[in-house]
Design an enzyme around this catalytic site. Sequence first.
Site, PDB file in Angstrom:
ATOM      1  N   LYS A 134      -0.436  -2.150  -2.109  1.00 38.15           N
ATOM      2  CA  LYS A 134      -0.781  -2.570  -0.754  1.00 38.15           C
ATOM      3  C   LYS A 134      -2.295  -2.662  -0.688  1.00 38.15           C
ATOM      4  CE  LYS A 134      -0.938   0.838   2.409  1.00 38.15           C
ATOM      5  NZ  LYS A 134      -0.438   1.888   3.302  1.00 38.15           N
ATOM      6  N   ARG A 188      -0.393   7.040   5.755  1.00 38.31           N
ATOM      7  CA  ARG A 188      -0.285   5.859   4.893  1.00 38.31           C
ATOM      8  C   ARG A 188      -1.573   5.721   4.104  1.00 38.31           C
ATOM      9  NH1 ARG A 188      -0.085   1.616   9.277  1.00 38.31           N
ATOM     10  NH2 ARG A 188      -1.355   3.281  10.116  1.00 38.31           N
ATOM     11  N   GLU A 189      -1.456   5.401   2.829  1.00 31.14           N
ATOM     12  CA  GLU A 189      -2.654   5.127   2.056  1.00 31.14           C
ATOM     13  C   GLU A 189      -3.358   3.936   2.691  1.00 31.14           C
ATOM     14  OE1 GLU A 189      -2.265   4.905  -2.175  1.00 31.14           O
ATOM     15  OE2 GLU A 189      -0.925   6.627  -2.223  1.00 31.14           O
ATOM     16  N   CYS A 208       5.326   6.814  -2.745  1.00 26.44           N
ATOM     17  CA  CYS A 208       6.219   7.533  -1.827  1.00 26.44           C
ATOM     18  C   CYS A 208       7.619   6.939  -1.710  1.00 26.44           C
ATOM     19  CB  CYS A 208       5.569   7.607  -0.456  1.00 26.44           C
ATOM     20  SG  CYS A 208       3.933   8.317  -0.550  1.00 26.44           S
ATOM     21  N   HIS A 256       7.741  -6.975   7.604  1.00 26.32           N
ATOM     22  CA  HIS A 256       7.058  -8.029   6.841  1.00 26.32           C
ATOM     23  C   HIS A 256       7.725  -8.158   5.486  1.00 26.32           C
ATOM     24  CE1 HIS A 256       3.992  -8.015   9.882  1.00 26.32           C
ATOM     25  NE2 HIS A 256       3.875  -6.708   9.742  1.00 26.32           N
ATOM     26  N   ARG A 264       0.582   2.812  -8.400  1.00 27.21           N
ATOM     27  CA  ARG A 264       1.894   3.401  -8.699  1.00 27.21           C
ATOM     28  C   ARG A 264       3.025   2.560  -8.095  1.00 27.21           C
ATOM     29  NH1 ARG A 264       0.647   9.481  -6.989  1.00 27.21           N
ATOM     30  NH2 ARG A 264      -0.792   8.389  -5.626  1.00 27.21           N
ATOM     31  N   PHE A 318       6.907  -2.876  10.054  1.00 27.32           N
ATOM     32  CA  PHE A 318       7.693  -2.794   8.816  1.00 27.32           C
ATOM     33  C   PHE A 318       8.781  -3.851   8.758  1.00 27.32           C
ATOM     34  CE2 PHE A 318       6.342   0.673   6.029  1.00 27.32           C
ATOM     35  CZ  PHE A 318       5.204   0.998   6.729  1.00 27.32           C
ATOM     36  N   THR A 337       4.586  16.248  -6.259  1.00 27.35           N
ATOM     37  CA  THR A 337       6.013  16.457  -6.554  1.00 27.35           C
ATOM     38  C   THR A 337       6.546  15.158  -7.159  1.00 27.35           C
ATOM     39  OG1 THR A 337       6.576  15.800  -4.287  1.00 27.35           O
ATOM     40  CG2 THR A 337       6.461  18.151  -4.735  1.00 27.35           C
TER      41      THR A 337
HETATM   42  C1  UGA Z   1       4.339   5.627   3.205  1.00 25.01           C
HETATM   43  C2  UGA Z   1       4.694   5.897   4.684  1.00 25.01           C
HETATM   44  O1  UGA Z   1       4.419   4.730   5.450  1.00 25.01           O
HETATM   45  C3  UGA Z   1       3.880   7.071   5.229  1.00 25.01           C
HETATM   46  O2  UGA Z   1       4.280   7.363   6.561  1.00 25.01           O
HETATM   47  C4  UGA Z   1       4.138   8.291   4.339  1.00 25.01           C
HETATM   48  O3  UGA Z   1       3.365   9.411   4.751  1.00 25.01           O
HETATM   49  C5  UGA Z   1       3.759   7.960   2.912  1.00 25.01           C
HETATM   50  O4  UGA Z   1       4.557   6.831   2.469  1.00 25.01           O
HETATM   51  C6  UGA Z   1       4.034   9.173   2.066  1.00 25.01           C
HETATM   52  O5  UGA Z   1       5.194   9.591   1.973  1.00 25.01           O
HETATM   53  O6  UGA Z   1       3.058   9.793   1.587  1.00 25.01           O
HETATM   54  P1  UGA Z   1       2.353   4.375   1.917  1.00 25.01           P
HETATM   55  O7  UGA Z   1       3.209   4.514   0.700  1.00 25.01           O
HETATM   56  O8  UGA Z   1       0.915   4.747   1.846  1.00 25.01           O
HETATM   57  O9  UGA Z   1       2.980   5.228   3.140  1.00 25.01           O
HETATM   58  O10 UGA Z   1       2.366   2.852   2.351  1.00 25.01           O
HETATM   59  P2  UGA Z   1       3.135   1.915   3.395  1.00 25.01           P
HETATM   60  O11 UGA Z   1       2.125   1.312   4.299  1.00 25.01           O
HETATM   61  O12 UGA Z   1       4.256   2.599   4.027  1.00 25.01           O
HETATM   62  O13 UGA Z   1       3.674   0.777   2.432  1.00 25.01           O
HETATM   63  C7  UGA Z   1       4.603   1.042   1.392  1.00 25.01           C
HETATM   64  C8  UGA Z   1       5.065  -0.224   0.738  1.00 25.01           C
HETATM   65  O14 UGA Z   1       5.864  -0.990   1.615  1.00 25.01           O
HETATM   66  C9  UGA Z   1       3.912  -1.154   0.288  1.00 25.01           C
HETATM   67  O15 UGA Z   1       4.217  -1.655  -0.991  1.00 25.01           O
HETATM   68  C10 UGA Z   1       3.923  -2.259   1.328  1.00 25.01           C
HETATM   69  O16 UGA Z   1       3.447  -3.484   0.853  1.00 25.01           O
HETATM   70  C11 UGA Z   1       5.408  -2.334   1.655  1.00 25.01           C
HETATM   71  N1  UGA Z   1       5.685  -2.908   2.987  1.00 25.01           N
HETATM   72  C12 UGA Z   1       5.333  -2.228   4.111  1.00 25.01           C
HETATM   73  C13 UGA Z   1       6.336  -4.131   3.082  1.00 25.01           C
HETATM   74  O17 UGA Z   1       6.670  -4.764   2.062  1.00 25.01           O
HETATM   75  N2  UGA Z   1       6.613  -4.628   4.336  1.00 25.01           N
HETATM   76  C14 UGA Z   1       6.271  -3.978   5.462  1.00 25.01           C
HETATM   77  O18 UGA Z   1       6.570  -4.491   6.557  1.00 25.01           O
HETATM   78  C15 UGA Z   1       5.608  -2.749   5.351  1.00 25.01           C
END
Ligand code: UGA
Length: 439
Positions: A325, A155-156, A264, A255, A332, A253, A86
């Site tokens: 990450k 999460r990826e 996402c 950091h 993306r 979350f 989507t």
């Molecule tokens: C995110 C959600 O965490 C999942 O629960 C959800 O299922 C998924 O989107 C989705 O909708 O499919 P994801 O995008 O794989 O998962 O990755 P995250 O670990 O959430 O990180 C997202 C971004 O936030 C990354 O760029 C990461 O570096 C950043 N981030 C995360 C921070 O800058 N600080 C933090 O403390 C945590």
Amino acid sequence: MNITMIGTGYVGLVTGTCLAEFGHFVTCVDKIAEKIEALNSGKIPIYEPGLKDLVHKNTKEGRLKFTTNLSEAVPDSDAVFIAVGTPTSRRGDGYADLTYIYEAAREIAPHLSSYTTVIDKSTVPVGTARQVARIIRETNPDADFDIASNPEFLREGAAINDFMRPDRVVIGVDSERAEKVLRDIYKPLYLIETPIVCTTIETAELTKYAANAFLAIKISFINEIANVCEAVGADVTDLAKAIGMDKRIGPKFLHPGPGYGGSCFPKDTLALMRIVQEHGENVRLVEAAVEVNAAQKARMVKKIRETLGGSETGKTIAFLGLTFKPETDDMREAPSITIIPALMEKGAKIKAHDPQGMEEAKKYLPEGIKYVQNAYEACEGADAVVLMTEWNQYRSLDLERIKALLRQPVFIDLRNVYDPDRMLDLGFTYAGVGVLVKG
Ligand code: UGA
């Protein structure tokens, strides 16, 4: 149970494979023949730790199949999951593009021959599941089915573990039959006492957006606080630890970094803003989180420039990590896509390494970047090194070696991996995000 998974993208492939691991018989369907051929010959189109082994195991044990043919799968299925993409609509207005969802609904409909629960797994605006039901009813008035919503929170990079040990499972249903099917699908999780939140379809659909929006707000909040720390001479690492110990806030979350990316948060925050506007309501906090995120990326460019002494023109900058990450090859909305071109425009030369993302990165970044085989090669002769993505292999770099390889010892740590005091002791000019650098 017999399950069909429509879509072998990130969510479909992980969910289908994990459901097979639960013991269900899963057929994954995708229109892209090359993708199905690749999967049938054991090739996995994405990098996700643990996924390849699990696909191979379940395929070998006969519980996981891949096909382009819906009619091979749907008629015998107890449940059909829709897990197609989507994306943000091409109009660029933030709305989620539901073309693939509706197409899937139209294509499933004629094959529904006995009672089936059709479950929407994709992230979709509130009301979409009911639209899917309407399309199925119009296409096949005899179909005996229920519609349900079962958002995913994977999460990826940690998807297998997230699926096998979730914090909760959310199911949105409006019939007992559908509820039973979904509870049966997730029965293996009862053993580890996973809470199941059973609610209305609309609530389940909105829960997904609310969860991602909240996490995006949390990240933007700590990024802003990190910037305040820089202004007042405070340290965000200690601050995040201190506030995170409050159970109402929680340590995760918090950091700070170069801004959130991925497939996402950026997409879902915009989509939520559109959904809400349509209903005449506001999500001002979400809007602010989106603005703060854009500003954070721009701020990183400034930070790199200032740490380099005021100009990046003619300087060589080594980038460690390009993906949004660690533990993924997904580029993306990665902050590197904004930060690197901005530096190149001002005449910086870029050398880059990423453990998994370099092939993908080439599709998103301008030409002229020198991709190298490891962190040390990237640093050779560079004027500064930028730690962009906190891959494990960058967490214990041989810093003496890095210093010797760099033309000048400038280390910009956008993930606060290294201890500023130690970096100063080693003779680096060091910058982090919101961390206190003495001296
Ligand atoms: C995110 C959600 O965490 C999942 O629960 C959800 O299922 C998924 O989107 C989705 O909708 O499919 P994801 O995008 O794989 O998962 O990755 P995250 O670990 O959430 O990180 C997202 C971004 O936030 C990354 O760029 C990461 O570096 C950043 N981030 C995360 C921070 O800058 N600080 C933090 O403390 C945590």
